[in-house]
Scaffold this active site. Structure first.
Site, PDB file in Angstrom:
ATOM      1  N   LYS A 224       2.273  -3.471   6.280  1.00  0.00           N
ATOM      2  CA  LYS A 224       2.539  -3.657   4.847  1.00  0.00           C
ATOM      3  C   LYS A 224       4.044  -3.553   4.575  1.00  0.00           C
ATOM      4  O   LYS A 224       4.597  -4.295   3.754  1.00  0.00           O
ATOM      5  CB  LYS A 224       1.761  -2.630   4.031  1.00  0.00           C
ATOM      6  CG  LYS A 224       0.256  -2.880   4.021  1.00  0.00           C
ATOM      7  CD  LYS A 224      -0.075  -4.201   3.333  1.00  0.00           C
ATOM      8  CE  LYS A 224      -1.535  -4.554   3.340  1.00  0.00           C
ATOM      9  NZ  LYS A 224      -1.828  -5.846   2.727  1.00  0.00           N
TER      10      LYS A 224
ATOM     11  N   TYR B 155      -1.298  -0.061  10.213  1.00  0.00           N
ATOM     12  CA  TYR B 155      -1.652  -0.665   8.928  1.00  0.00           C
ATOM     13  C   TYR B 155      -0.480  -0.547   7.947  1.00  0.00           C
ATOM     14  O   TYR B 155      -0.013  -1.540   7.377  1.00  0.00           O
ATOM     15  CB  TYR B 155      -2.915   0.001   8.357  1.00  0.00           C
ATOM     16  CG  TYR B 155      -3.146  -0.353   6.914  1.00  0.00           C
ATOM     17  CD1 TYR B 155      -3.461  -1.655   6.539  1.00  0.00           C
ATOM     18  CD2 TYR B 155      -3.010   0.607   5.903  1.00  0.00           C
ATOM     19  CE1 TYR B 155      -3.634  -1.992   5.204  1.00  0.00           C
ATOM     20  CE2 TYR B 155      -3.185   0.275   4.574  1.00  0.00           C
ATOM     21  CZ  TYR B 155      -3.492  -1.020   4.221  1.00  0.00           C
ATOM     22  OH  TYR B 155      -3.654  -1.358   2.905  1.00  0.00           O
TER      23      TYR B 155
ATOM     24  N   SER C 278       0.830  -1.206   0.000  1.00  0.00           N
ATOM     25  CA  SER C 278       0.000   0.000   0.000  1.00  0.00           C
ATOM     26  C   SER C 278       0.861   1.251   0.000  1.00  0.00           C
ATOM     27  O   SER C 278       1.967   1.257   0.575  1.00  0.00           O
ATOM     28  CB  SER C 278      -0.856  -0.006   1.270  1.00  0.00           C
ATOM     29  OG  SER C 278      -1.471   1.246   1.444  1.00  0.00           O
TER      30      SER C 278
HETATM   31  N1  UFG Z   1     -12.245  12.119   2.755  1.00  0.00           N
HETATM   32  C1  UFG Z   1     -13.163  13.127   3.013  1.00  0.00           C
HETATM   33  N2  UFG Z   1     -14.373  12.764   3.522  1.00  0.00           N
HETATM   34  C2  UFG Z   1     -14.711  11.475   3.772  1.00  0.00           C
HETATM   35  C3  UFG Z   1     -13.775  10.457   3.500  1.00  0.00           C
HETATM   36  C4  UFG Z   1     -12.553  10.821   2.993  1.00  0.00           C
HETATM   37  O1  UFG Z   1     -12.891  14.303   2.813  1.00  0.00           O
HETATM   38  O2  UFG Z   1     -15.835  11.236   4.258  1.00  0.00           O
HETATM   39  C5  UFG Z   1     -10.954  12.483   2.165  1.00  0.00           C
HETATM   40  C6  UFG Z   1      -9.756  12.080   3.006  1.00  0.00           C
HETATM   41  O3  UFG Z   1      -9.456  13.077   3.951  1.00  0.00           O
HETATM   42  C7  UFG Z   1      -8.687  11.916   1.940  1.00  0.00           C
HETATM   43  C8  UFG Z   1      -9.450  11.437   0.717  1.00  0.00           C
HETATM   44  O4  UFG Z   1     -10.821  11.772   0.961  1.00  0.00           O
HETATM   45  O5  UFG Z   1      -8.132  13.153   1.648  1.00  0.00           O
HETATM   46  C9  UFG Z   1      -9.353   9.932   0.500  1.00  0.00           C
HETATM   47  O6  UFG Z   1      -9.662   9.300   1.737  1.00  0.00           O
HETATM   48  P1  UFG Z   1      -9.831   7.728   1.884  1.00  0.00           P
HETATM   49  O7  UFG Z   1     -10.153   7.473   3.311  1.00  0.00           O
HETATM   50  O8  UFG Z   1     -10.730   7.218   0.840  1.00  0.00           O
HETATM   51  O9  UFG Z   1      -8.383   7.170   1.494  1.00  0.00           O
HETATM   52  P2  UFG Z   1      -6.946   7.480   2.109  1.00  0.00           P
HETATM   53  O10 UFG Z   1      -6.214   8.313   1.110  1.00  0.00           O
HETATM   54  O11 UFG Z   1      -7.002   7.994   3.470  1.00  0.00           O
HETATM   55  O12 UFG Z   1      -6.352   6.020   2.215  1.00  0.00           O
HETATM   56  C10 UFG Z   1      -6.382   5.110   1.128  1.00  0.00           C
HETATM   57  C11 UFG Z   1      -6.683   3.718   1.648  1.00  0.00           C
HETATM   58  C12 UFG Z   1      -5.602   3.257   2.570  1.00  0.00           C
HETATM   59  C13 UFG Z   1      -4.280   3.365   1.884  1.00  0.00           C
HETATM   60  C14 UFG Z   1      -4.068   4.738   1.328  1.00  0.00           C
HETATM   61  C15 UFG Z   1      -2.810   4.754   0.528  1.00  0.00           C
HETATM   62  O13 UFG Z   1      -7.925   3.699   2.320  1.00  0.00           O
HETATM   63  O14 UFG Z   1      -5.818   1.910   2.908  1.00  0.00           O
HETATM   64  O15 UFG Z   1      -5.153   5.113   0.496  1.00  0.00           O
HETATM   65  O16 UFG Z   1      -2.683   5.886  -0.230  1.00  0.00           O
HETATM   66  F1  UFG Z   1      -3.305   3.113   2.754  1.00  0.00           F
END
Ligand code: UFG
Length: 321
Positions: A147, A143, A119
């Protein structure tokens, strides 16, 4: 060719299984069905097995030998950042010990080729335009740490057992290749926004004061079908002679902000969306965009689907599934 896919009833795994069986390969899926679904597995055998059970190693080795598997793709793991912070033991045990079991079974059954789901979480909060594999991983949660440890374990297994491995560091995976294989967990931005819309709630943007053009976080969203194709390319890479790299990023090289994703969802659904702006979420880097040079050079793979394709497929899957 026979491939055993651990976690093949899950969201990403089932897409890879579908592509493998479509190209005529024999596939055996091993899954405990804790988050996967039996119905996602078609065109492949399904073995119900928890890889953290005491006798999992022997059982897995048996199925590897019995099926004549020559490669393994390992997906099965927990993947919720917040849960990993609250309960690291679960991640140490299931993600790390689970992988140890899979590698030990491979060694026992003399299976050489292994593809591992890593990841972009291994990178932590890198302050760079594009994230290259040369960057020193600095995971900031259990997490991501599990990985990264998994990648070290592959290195050790290569040395000890003459294995050949590839770790694919996924960026933000979304969309659906087939409606019935869509992500049913509501843990990431696209499904969260679609869920909010279906419930008549405003989606919440986690902070709009980041140092980015529209103030919201930028991520690299990759279509799950593109990602699945990268796994097929990785298997072919392992089966070939040349293998200069063992760690490869998987993304598109293009970043999209949270507001851009919400706009794409608005286009795909025909619904006007007025998000609520909430506070920042702890641990979110402002920008995480993949450098795709290495995977393009090594596997000849690149993504072919856009953010609109991703979002449209996710919307269609909710409608048609
Ligand atoms: N976000 C919002 N509102 C929400 C949910 C998310 O604004 O309700 C934003 C987050 O702050 C972030 C973006 O949308 O900026 C993407 O968020 P996600 O939670 O979908 O994904 P992440 O980038 O946090 O994490 C994802 C995977 C992880 C992995 C990571 C690696 O969920 O498992 O990408 O880049 F590790």
């Amino acid at each position: 060719m026979t491939t055993l896919v651990v976690g093949g009833a899950g969201y990403i795994g089932s897409h890879v299984v579908r592509l493998l069986s479509e190209r005529g390969e024999h596939v055996v899926v091993v899954d405990d069905l804790s988050t996967g679904f039996r119905e996602r597995v078609t065109g492949a055998d399904l073995v119900e097995l928890d890889i953290t059970a005491p006798d999992a190693r022997e059982k897995l080795a048996f199925h590897l030998r019995a099926s004549g598997a020559d490669s393994v793709i390992h997906f099965a793991a927990h993947k919720q950042v917040g849960e990993s912070v609250a309960n690291p033991e679960l991640y140490w045990h299931d993600n790390i010990a689970g992988l140890a079991t899979v590698l030990a079974a491979c060694a026992n059954a003399e299976v050489r080729d292994v593809v591992f789901s890593s990841s972009a979480a291994v990178y932590g909060m890198p302050d760079v335009e594009l994230v290259t594999e040369e960057l020193d991983p600095r995971p900031i949660n259990p997490y991501g740490a599990t990985k990264y440890v998994g990648e070290w374990m592959l290195t050790d297994a290569e040395r000890a057992h003459d294995m050949r491995t590839v770790a694919l560091r996924y960026f933000n995976v979304a969309g659906a290749g087939w409606p019935e294989l869509a992500d049913t967990q509501v843990m990431n931005l696209v499904p969260i926004v679609l869920d909010a819309l279906a419930a008549g709630r405003a989606p919440i943007v986690f902070g709009d004061d980041y140092d980015t053009p529209d103030g919201t976080c930028i991520r690299d969203y990759v279509h799950v079908l593109d990602l699945a194709e990268a796994h097929i390319a990785a298997l072919d890479y392992l089966r070939g002679d040349e293998r200069p790299h063992r760690v490869l990023n998987v993304g598109t090289g293009t970043g999209s902000s949270v507001l851009e994703v919400i706009d794409a969802i608005s286009r795909a659904t025909g619904q006007e969306i007025t998000p609520e702006i909430g506070p920042r979420r702890a641990g979110d880097p402002a920008k995480l965009v993949c450098s795709t040079d290495r995977i393009r050079g090594s596997l000849g793979w690149e993504s072919s689907r856009t953010l609109d394709d991703i979002v449209e497929s996710a919307v269609a899957a909710r409608r048609d599934a």
